[in-house]
Design a protein around this motif. Sequence first.
Motif, PDB file in Angstrom:
ATOM      1  N   TYR A 187     -10.278 -58.985  -0.716  1.00 32.41           N
ATOM      2  CA  TYR A 187     -10.196 -58.473   0.655  1.00 32.41           C
ATOM      3  C   TYR A 187      -9.674 -59.572   1.586  1.00 32.41           C
ATOM      4  O   TYR A 187      -8.785 -59.342   2.417  1.00 32.41           O
ATOM      5  CB  TYR A 187     -11.583 -58.010   1.085  1.00 32.41           C
ATOM      6  N   MET A 188     -10.186 -60.782   1.430  1.00 31.51           N
ATOM      7  CA  MET A 188      -9.743 -61.900   2.257  1.00 31.51           C
ATOM      8  C   MET A 188      -8.252 -62.181   2.054  1.00 31.51           C
ATOM      9  O   MET A 188      -7.497 -62.351   3.016  1.00 31.51           O
ATOM     10  CB  MET A 188     -10.569 -63.145   1.919  1.00 31.51           C
ATOM     11  N   ALA A 189      -7.836 -62.208   0.785  1.00 29.15           N
ATOM     12  CA  ALA A 189      -6.442 -62.537   0.478  1.00 29.15           C
ATOM     13  C   ALA A 189      -5.478 -61.494   1.034  1.00 29.15           C
ATOM     14  O   ALA A 189      -4.336 -61.828   1.406  1.00 29.15           O
ATOM     15  CB  ALA A 189      -6.260 -62.669  -1.035  1.00 29.15           C
ATOM     16  N   SER A 190      -5.918 -60.246   1.095  1.00 27.78           N
ATOM     17  CA  SER A 190      -5.008 -59.180   1.517  1.00 27.78           C
ATOM     18  C   SER A 190      -4.489 -59.393   2.936  1.00 27.78           C
ATOM     19  O   SER A 190      -3.347 -59.034   3.243  1.00 27.78           O
ATOM     20  CB  SER A 190      -5.704 -57.817   1.419  1.00 27.78           C
ATOM     21  N   PHE A 191      -5.276 -60.008   3.798  1.00 28.92           N
ATOM     22  CA  PHE A 191      -4.846 -60.217   5.185  1.00 28.92           C
ATOM     23  C   PHE A 191      -3.710 -61.233   5.265  1.00 28.92           C
ATOM     24  O   PHE A 191      -2.721 -61.027   5.978  1.00 28.92           O
ATOM     25  CB  PHE A 191      -6.031 -60.674   6.048  1.00 28.92           C
ATOM     26  N   SER A 231      -8.533 -64.629  11.805  1.00 28.49           N
ATOM     27  CA  SER A 231      -9.058 -64.005  13.021  1.00 28.49           C
ATOM     28  C   SER A 231      -9.056 -62.483  12.901  1.00 28.49           C
ATOM     29  O   SER A 231     -10.049 -61.814  13.234  1.00 28.49           O
ATOM     30  CB  SER A 231      -8.218 -64.443  14.223  1.00 28.49           C
ATOM     31  N   GLU A 232      -7.952 -61.928  12.415  1.00 24.34           N
ATOM     32  CA  GLU A 232      -7.880 -60.477  12.222  1.00 24.34           C
ATOM     33  C   GLU A 232      -8.926 -60.009  11.210  1.00 24.34           C
ATOM     34  O   GLU A 232      -9.560 -58.957  11.371  1.00 24.34           O
ATOM     35  CB  GLU A 232      -6.484 -60.074  11.754  1.00 24.34           C
ATOM     36  N   MET A 233      -9.077 -60.807  10.150  1.00 27.13           N
ATOM     37  CA  MET A 233     -10.049 -60.465   9.126  1.00 27.13           C
ATOM     38  C   MET A 233     -11.463 -60.450   9.693  1.00 27.13           C
ATOM     39  O   MET A 233     -12.249 -59.525   9.435  1.00 27.13           O
ATOM     40  CB  MET A 233      -9.948 -61.485   7.978  1.00 27.13           C
ATOM     41  N   ASN A 234     -11.790 -61.469  10.465  1.00 25.68           N
ATOM     42  CA  ASN A 234     -13.130 -61.545  11.041  1.00 25.68           C
ATOM     43  C   ASN A 234     -13.408 -60.352  11.966  1.00 25.68           C
ATOM     44  O   ASN A 234     -14.499 -59.778  11.950  1.00 25.68           O
ATOM     45  CB  ASN A 234     -13.305 -62.863  11.799  1.00 25.68           C
ATOM     46  N   THR A 235     -12.403 -59.969  12.751  1.00 23.97           N
ATOM     47  CA  THR A 235     -12.570 -58.821  13.640  1.00 23.97           C
ATOM     48  C   THR A 235     -12.769 -57.536  12.838  1.00 23.97           C
ATOM     49  O   THR A 235     -13.653 -56.730  13.125  1.00 23.97           O
ATOM     50  CB  THR A 235     -11.346 -58.688  14.566  1.00 23.97           C
ATOM     51  N   HIS A 236     -11.925 -57.359  11.840  1.00 20.60           N
ATOM     52  CA  HIS A 236     -12.014 -56.159  11.002  1.00 20.60           C
ATOM     53  C   HIS A 236     -13.347 -56.116  10.267  1.00 20.60           C
ATOM     54  O   HIS A 236     -14.006 -55.055  10.183  1.00 20.60           O
ATOM     55  CB  HIS A 236     -10.854 -56.154  10.004  1.00 20.60           C
ATOM     56  N   TYR A 237     -13.760 -57.250   9.729  1.00 19.12           N
ATOM     57  CA  TYR A 237     -15.014 -57.318   8.976  1.00 19.12           C
ATOM     58  C   TYR A 237     -16.214 -57.060   9.882  1.00 19.12           C
ATOM     59  O   TYR A 237     -17.165 -56.358   9.499  1.00 19.12           O
ATOM     60  CB  TYR A 237     -15.103 -58.699   8.320  1.00 19.12           C
ATOM     61  N   GLN A 238     -16.165 -57.596  11.091  1.00 20.74           N
ATOM     62  CA  GLN A 238     -17.261 -57.379  12.037  1.00 20.74           C
ATOM     63  C   GLN A 238     -17.390 -55.894  12.373  1.00 20.74           C
ATOM     64  O   GLN A 238     -18.496 -55.330  12.372  1.00 20.74           O
ATOM     65  CB  GLN A 238     -17.003 -58.185  13.312  1.00 20.74           C
ATOM     66  N   HIS A 239     -16.265 -55.231  12.634  1.00 20.36           N
ATOM     67  CA  HIS A 239     -16.279 -53.792  12.936  1.00 20.36           C
ATOM     68  C   HIS A 239     -16.784 -52.996  11.735  1.00 20.36           C
ATOM     69  O   HIS A 239     -17.536 -52.010  11.885  1.00 20.36           O
ATOM     70  CB  HIS A 239     -14.897 -53.307  13.334  1.00 20.36           C
TER      71      HIS A 239
END
Length: 531
Positions: free
Chosen positions: A246-250, A322-330
Amino acid sequence: MLWQTEQQLEDLICKLVSFDSRTGTEGEISFPYLLKDELMKLDYFRSHSEYIELHDAGKKRNTLTALYKSKKAVKTIIFISHFDTVHTGEFGAVEDLAFKPRELTEYFKSISHDFKESIRHDIESDEYLFGRGTMDMKMGLALQMHLIEKAVIEEWPVNLLLTAVPDEEVDSAGMRTAAKCYESLSEKHSLNYSLMLNCEPSFTQKPDDENYYIYTGSIGKMMPSALFYGVETHAGEPLRGLNANYMASFLNRKMEFNNSFKETHFGETTPLPITLKTYDLKADYSTQTTNHVASLYNVFTMKQTEEEVFSTFNRITENAASEMNTHYQHLCEREHASPVGEVKTMTYKELKDYTVNKIGSAAVEALINKYSQYRHLDDRTQSFEVVNSFINQCKELVPLIVTFFAPPYYPSVNNSDDPLIQDIVSFTKSELKNDDIDTNVVHYFNGISDLSYVTYDADDKSYLTYIDNTPMWGYTYTVPFSDMQKLQAPFINIGPFGKDAHKISERLHKKSAFTVTPRLLARMIQKFFTA
């Protein structure tokens, strides 16, 4: 005379191709010894055997240098060629014919209907010789052997230093070895390097391209890479961890075709970057999610430095995190789950410094040495394992993305504006016009070549960024930057015409190889270096 007539040149290329030298095989190891035996057939080298030398290129491979030294000159032309070839699995049941050009060409005639029209036309024309290495690039080596014999016979007042290298198709270990030897060879034999001549073939720029090209530079290639270290969990409880895939995909999505690295120079443009390979470092299958994945990205360069590429790559990585963290938080909010942490980013140098502060420099050195001894792993996998081992010592940093460089590295080089090169280009165009051949100049050879290691900006220090962020630097991989900075002679690539390198239909145009190009190269050398 051994290699002077058209028939002799055809016999020579067939013999060189018959010496199977696929990269990474025993044939690649034995080839320079077989080449030395061929060169020793010349009376000149039987009388001056000390002018043929083998230079250790690692893994039992050797770079060969052979010097024709005139008593009347110090000007020296360095000939560059590689003798390794790519593998031949695509030939299937007739794989043995890949190393027998005449037999393969005749076999293709019997099944010409199996090929598309353009290839079928070339098969039936009898103008081409097929086989692995005929085009890329054993004919270049054959031409250089021809020129050395011609120089001996005619007593040319110029020195010619043949350099035949292994491993061009993977890591260019052979040429990196040669670059380190040129200064000592110059001092030993009183050589003044005036030109470096590579004879890679003329590559097509598009399908079914019939144009002839020469090259006044070579494109660069870097592989900025990232290791994504997440938190493992059972597939039945996916939000109890953070899947490294999941992390790598971003970042993979952001790097693919990213025009932030795009360059245009002399009207030529670099291909866009791609994700060249993604590794899941989890060795086995289970319902546990993977907590470590690595990706390497192919970035072509013309003018960008190592520091600039790495800076851009880190900016993109930070944006992806940053995008990953936002997406993961949501996602966690939607599923009423608690996040396992916020993904951070670090460069390899930052991670290494952090690890040294935690466990000491001796322990860090031991970890790198451990993986550098794993000869069954290539430089890229060793790099990933070193980064992974550091994070295993510093789990408090997880989840984490670490950025670094993976080998190989090809610096971009260009000397299109050099006066000598401009004169040689004009001469080449004029000469080939007599054969009704229009010569096209490519300023950056886009197939990646050993020319990348013949020179380097003498004032540039941005390579230190590369050194600091390449895990295997100094252990299993180096680039001789300081030696390359000392080697500032102009260079050009002029070779025979061929088609379909690295394909089953690889083929060499016989008239170009046996008549036109040898005549062109001989006249060029005589005009600019023996007059």
